[in-house]
Design an enzyme around this catalytic site. Structure first.
Site, PDB file in Angstrom:
ATOM      1  N   SER A  54       0.688  -1.107   0.110  1.00 40.17           N
ATOM      2  CA  SER A  54       0.024  -0.019  -0.086  1.00 40.17           C
ATOM      3  C   SER A  54       0.790   1.245   0.023  1.00 40.17           C
ATOM      4  CB  SER A  54      -0.992  -0.020   1.220  1.00 40.17           C
ATOM      5  OG  SER A  54      -0.007   0.085   2.382  1.00 40.17           O
ATOM      6  N   LYS A  55       0.227   2.290   0.133  1.00 38.39           N
ATOM      7  CA  LYS A  55       0.969   3.663  -0.100  1.00 38.39           C
ATOM      8  C   LYS A  55       1.915   3.860   1.240  1.00 38.39           C
ATOM      9  CE  LYS A  55      -1.599   6.628  -3.260  1.00 38.39           C
ATOM     10  NZ  LYS A  55      -2.271   7.979  -3.394  1.00 38.39           N
ATOM     11  N   ARG A  56       1.409   3.291   2.250  1.00 36.14           N
ATOM     12  CA  ARG A  56       2.146   3.588   3.629  1.00 36.14           C
ATOM     13  C   ARG A  56       3.565   2.839   3.424  1.00 36.14           C
ATOM     14  NH1 ARG A  56       1.882  -1.209   6.864  1.00 36.14           N
ATOM     15  NH2 ARG A  56       0.049  -2.538   6.193  1.00 36.14           N
TER      16      ARG A  56
END
Length: 463
Positions: free
Chosen positions: A238-240
């Protein structure tokens, strides 16, 4: 292997992300390795979420990555009649039937199966009722009652699914629209697809699609299901984790060849080689050595990979690529003869084009606007440091020509003639020229700045 035909089939419900990009790269490489064809299909049947801007973004990302496609684009929304003609064939041959069961009735069947400890599925209520078309009626595929669906996956090896695990799936909804699995089979057949490489979230669709191929009497392509890319913590990417859309990497100054080389290694290997040119990838990627284990995305490794490719680029290409980033940073329009020496000085110190452009800033602002790092200024602009700067200003003013070679000789002579050590002189000079303890060789910096700007910086720092 001859006549290899692959495809990439994104849905325009968002930008192209790195998982999809890797799949596209694998499909493209397999086709190019065998001199075959690679097709691009836009699966835009999700009318609520599909947007033209996402289609445009996906196409731009594909072009930026260097993944050209053969023939025109295929859009699923424009092929409904074609899909339904194949559904009609299945009805005519008795491989499909009309079903009048409502969603509520089907859910009740599934719940009853759950209560009895069975797999929740449609129970075939309309299979032998010989219904015709009617309001609210869908079409279902007649799944064989016994046997297994077996296929040899390019990544996972032999996969066998008992037909008892599958129900009579809907192939045309009550609104007349064909379902995803039906459309994909028709498209892949019509496009002559021989090899389907896709994410392993599609493994459950494959037995269903094979049943449709077999019911239509069509050749079944070879399937390969690659594992999802995970974050460093082995969780869903994910973006994290630092993962972004391909278009964002482009805006952040990554090179497409670096992203391609990095992504291919997340799930494929050729010996211990880490970095590949596109030509090498086409030469080596034959569909073998695809790893069934999920790979982890590492932003730092991607940056390292990008830094390597940046340093390998011919200087004129690097200057051309960094030019728009220099403008975007508000540093003006620089002629190529100014950009190239900047690239020489800073290419070893930046991992992407955006950072490379930003590293030019101290040399492109006037002396009065140069920002000093407080820590470096306090440490090096001492009375002794300032005295050296005033003395060096006199030395450098007399240099003719004001070239890197002459400046280097003058600086070395000043250090030697005064019985100094270089570390007594260089830090205040570097801080005066760059604003901080960084940058390239001092003589190159001054030669780039020129006599007037160099002396202005020394005067300001010594003041």
């Amino acid at each position: 292997m001859s006549d290899v035909v692959t495809r990439f089939a994104p849905s325009p419900t968002g930008h192209l992300h790195i998982g999809g990009a890797r799949t596209a790269i694998f499909c493209w490489l397999l086709a190019r390795h065998y001199g075959g064809r690679f097709h691009l299909r836009i699966e835009d049947t999700d009318l609520l979420r599909s947007k033209q801007e996402y289609t445009d973004s996906i196409l731009a990302s594909m072009r930026w990555l260097g993944l050209d496609w053969d023939g025109g684009l295929t859009y699923q929304t424009r092929r409904t009649d074609l899909y339904n003609s194949y559904v009609d064939k299945l009805l005519e041959t008795g491989h499909a039937y009309w079903c009048s069961c409502t969603p509520e009735e089907v859910e009740a069947m599934r719940e009853e199966a759950r209560q009895n400890g069975l797999k929740p599925r449609y129970n075939g209520h309309c299979r032998t009722r010989d219904l015709g078309p009617g309001e609210g009626r869908c079409v279902r595929l007649k799944t064989p009652l016994t046997g297994k669906v077996v296929f040899d996956d390019m990544v996972k090896g032999k996969i066998a699914v008992d037909v008892g695990e599958l129900d009579d799936m809907v192939i045309r909804r009550a609104d007349g629209m064909p379902t995803y699995n039906m459309a994909v089979v028709v498209d892949d057949h019509e496009m002559g697809i021989t090899h389907v490489i896709r994410g392993d979230d599609h493994v459950s669709n494959t037995p269903r699609q094979i049943l449709i191929y077999e019911a239509l009497g069509l050749p079944v392509p070879r399937f390969g299901h690659v594992p999802m890319i995970l974050g460093p913590d082995r969780q869903k990417l994910s973006k994290r984790h630092g993962a972004r859309a391909v278009i964002e990497y482009q805006k952040d100054g990554l090179l497409p060849q670096a992203l391609v080389s990095y992504l291919v290694r997340l799930g494929w290997s050729h010996g211990n080689q880490e970095l590949f040119s596109l030509d090498e990838l086409v030469r080596y990627f034959d569909g073998s050595n695809l790893n069934p284990a999920a790979a982890a995305f590492d932003p730092a490794k991607l940056e390292w990979c990008n830094a390597h490719f940046m340093r390998e680029l011919p200087l004129d290409q690097l200057a051309a690529l960094v030019e728009p980033f220099v403008r975007e940073a508000g540093l003006g329009d620089l002629p190529r003869e100014r950009l190239e020496p900047l690239c020489v000085m800073f290419r070893e110190r930046a991992n992407n084009l955006k950072a490379l452009a930003e590293s030019f800033r101290p040399l492109l602002v006037p002396a009065a606007e140069l920002v000093y790092a407080e820590k470096d200024a306090n440490k090096h602009f001492t009375d002794a440091g300032k005295a050296h700067l005033r003395a060096l200003a006199v030395v450098f003013k007399a240099c003719d020509p004001f070239s890197a070679e002459v400046l280097e000789a003058a600086l070395n002579a000043y250090v030697a003639d005064n019985g100094l050590k270089f570390k007594e002189v260089a830090p205040p000079l570097r801080t005066a020229l760059m604003g901080f303890m960084g940058g390239s060789h001092l003589n190159e910096i001054m030669a780039f700045l020129g006599r007037e700007e160099t002396l202005a910086r020394l005067e300001r720092a010594a003041g």
